[in-house]
Motif scaffolding. Structure first.
Motif, PDB file in Angstrom:
ATOM      1  N   VAL A  60      28.834  50.459  18.366  1.00  0.00           N
ATOM      2  CA  VAL A  60      27.768  50.294  17.609  1.00  0.00           C
ATOM      3  C   VAL A  60      28.511  51.347  16.321  1.00  0.00           C
ATOM      4  N   VAL A  61      28.767  50.847  15.286  1.00  0.00           N
ATOM      5  CA  VAL A  61      29.409  51.233  13.839  1.00  0.00           C
ATOM      6  C   VAL A  61      28.829  51.203  12.956  1.00  0.00           C
ATOM      7  N   ASN A  62      27.784  51.691  12.312  1.00  0.00           N
ATOM      8  CA  ASN A  62      27.532  51.355  10.669  1.00  0.00           C
ATOM      9  C   ASN A  62      26.044  50.378  11.595  1.00  0.00           C
ATOM     10  N   ASN A  63      25.882  50.136  12.387  1.00  0.00           N
ATOM     11  CA  ASN A  63      25.153  49.514  13.132  1.00  0.00           C
ATOM     12  C   ASN A  63      25.603  48.332  12.901  1.00  0.00           C
ATOM     13  N   ILE A  64      26.566  47.578  13.389  1.00  0.00           N
ATOM     14  CA  ILE A  64      26.796  47.119  13.831  1.00  0.00           C
ATOM     15  C   ILE A  64      27.932  46.797  14.974  1.00  0.00           C
ATOM     16  N   ARG A  65      27.418  45.886  15.974  1.00  0.00           N
ATOM     17  CA  ARG A  65      27.949  46.338  17.731  1.00  0.00           C
ATOM     18  C   ARG A  65      29.412  45.478  17.236  1.00  0.00           C
ATOM     19  N   LYS A 125      21.587  35.843  10.475  1.00  0.00           N
ATOM     20  CA  LYS A 125      20.622  35.206  10.818  1.00  0.00           C
ATOM     21  C   LYS A 125      20.202  33.310  10.588  1.00  0.00           C
ATOM     22  N   ASP A 126      21.638  32.854   9.898  1.00  0.00           N
ATOM     23  CA  ASP A 126      21.288  31.233   9.904  1.00  0.00           C
ATOM     24  C   ASP A 126      21.407  30.860  11.458  1.00  0.00           C
ATOM     25  N   VAL A 127      22.768  30.841  11.581  1.00  0.00           N
ATOM     26  CA  VAL A 127      23.379  30.877  13.112  1.00  0.00           C
ATOM     27  C   VAL A 127      22.408  30.902  13.804  1.00  0.00           C
ATOM     28  N   VAL A 128      21.933  31.934  14.015  1.00  0.00           N
ATOM     29  CA  VAL A 128      20.900  32.685  15.233  1.00  0.00           C
ATOM     30  C   VAL A 128      19.757  31.481  15.037  1.00  0.00           C
ATOM     31  N   LYS A 129      18.899  31.784  13.958  1.00  0.00           N
ATOM     32  CA  LYS A 129      17.974  30.174  13.660  1.00  0.00           C
ATOM     33  C   LYS A 129      18.072  28.828  14.184  1.00  0.00           C
ATOM     34  N   SER A 130      19.493  28.786  13.905  1.00  0.00           N
ATOM     35  CA  SER A 130      20.093  27.249  14.706  1.00  0.00           C
ATOM     36  C   SER A 130      20.461  27.009  15.807  1.00  0.00           C
ATOM     37  N   VAL A 131      20.907  28.231  16.254  1.00  0.00           N
ATOM     38  CA  VAL A 131      20.566  28.173  17.938  1.00  0.00           C
ATOM     39  C   VAL A 131      18.730  27.919  18.552  1.00  0.00           C
ATOM     40  N   LEU A 145      11.126  29.130  27.506  1.00  0.00           N
ATOM     41  CA  LEU A 145      12.239  30.075  26.970  1.00  0.00           C
ATOM     42  C   LEU A 145      11.283  31.548  26.769  1.00  0.00           C
ATOM     43  N   ALA A 146      12.090  32.571  26.929  1.00  0.00           N
ATOM     44  CA  ALA A 146      11.130  33.907  25.953  1.00  0.00           C
ATOM     45  C   ALA A 146      12.491  34.146  25.140  1.00  0.00           C
ATOM     46  N   ILE A 147      12.318  35.522  24.357  1.00  0.00           N
ATOM     47  CA  ILE A 147      12.928  36.035  23.498  1.00  0.00           C
ATOM     48  C   ILE A 147      12.502  37.052  23.071  1.00  0.00           C
ATOM     49  N   GLU A 148      13.794  38.028  22.797  1.00  0.00           N
ATOM     50  CA  GLU A 148      13.244  39.124  23.291  1.00  0.00           C
ATOM     51  C   GLU A 148      14.684  39.750  21.682  1.00  0.00           C
ATOM     52  N   TYR A 149      13.975  41.209  21.166  1.00  0.00           N
ATOM     53  CA  TYR A 149      14.862  41.210  19.633  1.00  0.00           C
ATOM     54  C   TYR A 149      14.743  43.329  20.386  1.00  0.00           C
ATOM     55  N   ASN A 150      15.821  42.958  20.142  1.00  0.00           N
ATOM     56  CA  ASN A 150      16.757  44.768  20.108  1.00  0.00           C
ATOM     57  C   ASN A 150      17.430  44.596  19.845  1.00  0.00           C
ATOM     58  N   GLY A 151      16.645  45.951  18.936  1.00  0.00           N
ATOM     59  CA  GLY A 151      17.591  47.395  17.971  1.00  0.00           C
ATOM     60  C   GLY A 151      18.636  48.021  18.625  1.00  0.00           C
ATOM     61  N   VAL A 152      19.876  47.798  17.659  1.00  0.00           N
ATOM     62  CA  VAL A 152      21.010  48.678  18.130  1.00  0.00           C
ATOM     63  C   VAL A 152      20.843  49.368  18.387  1.00  0.00           C
ATOM     64  N   TYR A 153      20.149  50.379  17.965  1.00  0.00           N
ATOM     65  CA  TYR A 153      19.820  51.490  18.368  1.00  0.00           C
ATOM     66  C   TYR A 153      18.690  52.118  19.219  1.00  0.00           C
ATOM     67  N   TRP A 154      17.661  51.960  19.390  1.00  0.00           N
ATOM     68  CA  TRP A 154      16.575  52.001  20.304  1.00  0.00           C
ATOM     69  C   TRP A 154      17.285  51.004  21.750  1.00  0.00           C
ATOM     70  N   HIS A 155      17.870  49.806  21.635  1.00  0.00           N
ATOM     71  CA  HIS A 155      17.997  48.982  22.573  1.00  0.00           C
ATOM     72  C   HIS A 155      19.539  49.886  23.375  1.00  0.00           C
ATOM     73  N   ASN A 192      23.195  40.971  14.532  1.00  0.00           N
ATOM     74  CA  ASN A 192      23.110  38.750  14.306  1.00  0.00           C
ATOM     75  C   ASN A 192      21.992  38.996  13.404  1.00  0.00           C
ATOM     76  N   TRP A 193      20.910  39.463  13.745  1.00  0.00           N
ATOM     77  CA  TRP A 193      19.389  38.808  13.242  1.00  0.00           C
ATOM     78  C   TRP A 193      19.705  39.354  11.494  1.00  0.00           C
ATOM     79  N   LEU A 194      20.533  40.669  11.339  1.00  0.00           N
ATOM     80  CA  LEU A 194      20.488  40.439   9.905  1.00  0.00           C
ATOM     81  C   LEU A 194      21.266  40.373   9.153  1.00  0.00           C
ATOM     82  N   TYR A 195      22.286  40.285  10.186  1.00  0.00           N
ATOM     83  CA  TYR A 195      24.282  39.713   9.770  1.00  0.00           C
ATOM     84  C   TYR A 195      24.377  37.802   9.714  1.00  0.00           C
TER      85      TYR A 195
END
Length: 207
Positions: A202-207, A61-67, A15-25, A56-59
């Motif tokens: 992306v609107v208000n930093n949400i996809r 997070k609990d589901v991301v951690k569960s996954v 398993l590999a994990i990437e963190y993608n910012g909605v602006y820089w990515h 997803n991480w900001l809003y």
């Protein structure tokens, strides 16, 4: 030699994990195929690449951690599907469940089948009839309650659908930035093809 690094790599779990910012990515700074190429490179080496998107991480997070816990086999709670009962759920009940427990939130399904354990909904599978005349169905969502593995849950729900609804064929699409697709093979699907990357606004930093 491809100049692509990974944020986190867990070789013991493939398993590999990437963190993608909605602006820089976004496509302002990354090629449209950047993320899928990384995913494909990992897949060719037998590694699943899980993309954590900033919103997803900001809003969510609990589901991301569960996954993530599920992907490394550390989910704290286990329920056996044989101890659950099946119930057809109201549309709004199913949508609320997915909003709280699915990383992609809810979608519009007209058949929502749930597993009930001790009067609580623990898993839901949702279908929509994409062509009534041809009896074509789309499996659009499956989720278990956060931090819980329902052993045999997907198989039980899918088998119920097969035994109780008339269909010619059933299709489904997986977001490969989030899911490896193993569940589909487990319940009897065949892989057909991979679609091209889709767009998100992306609107208000949400996809």
């Amino acid at each position: 030699g491809n100049n692509k690094h990974l944020d986190i790599y867990l070789p013991e779990y493939n398993l590999a994990i990437e963190y993608n910012g909605v602006y820089w990515h976004s496509e302002l700074y990354k090629e449209r195929t950047y993320h899928i190429e990384k995913t494909n490179i990992c897949n060719l080496r037998g590694v699943e690449l899980f993309h954590i998107w900033e919103d997803n991480w900001l809003y969510n997070k609990d589901v991301v951690k569960s996954v993530l816990l599920n992907k490394i086999y550390k989910t704290p709670n286990r329920i056996y599907a044989r101890k659950t009962i099946i119930k057809i759920l109201d549309f709004h009940v199913a949508q609320t469940f997915f909003d709280n427990n699915h990383i992609l939130k809810s979608s519009i399904g007209n058949i929502n089948i749930g597993l009930i354990y001790n009067d609580d909904i623990v898993s839901v599978m949702s279908f929509t009839n994409s062509n009534k005349d041809k009896k074509e169905y789309n499996l659009i969502r499956f989720a278990s309650v956060k931090n819980t593995t329902v052993v045999g849950g997907a198989e039980k729900l899918f088998k119920y659908f097969l035994n109780n609804y008339e269909y010619n064929y059933i299709i489904s699409f997986a977001d490969v930035s989030q899911f490896g697709g193993k569940l589909y093979i487990k319940i009897g699907f065949d892989f057909l093809y991979r679609t091209k990357p889709d767009y998100s606004w992306v609107v208000n930093n949400i996809r």
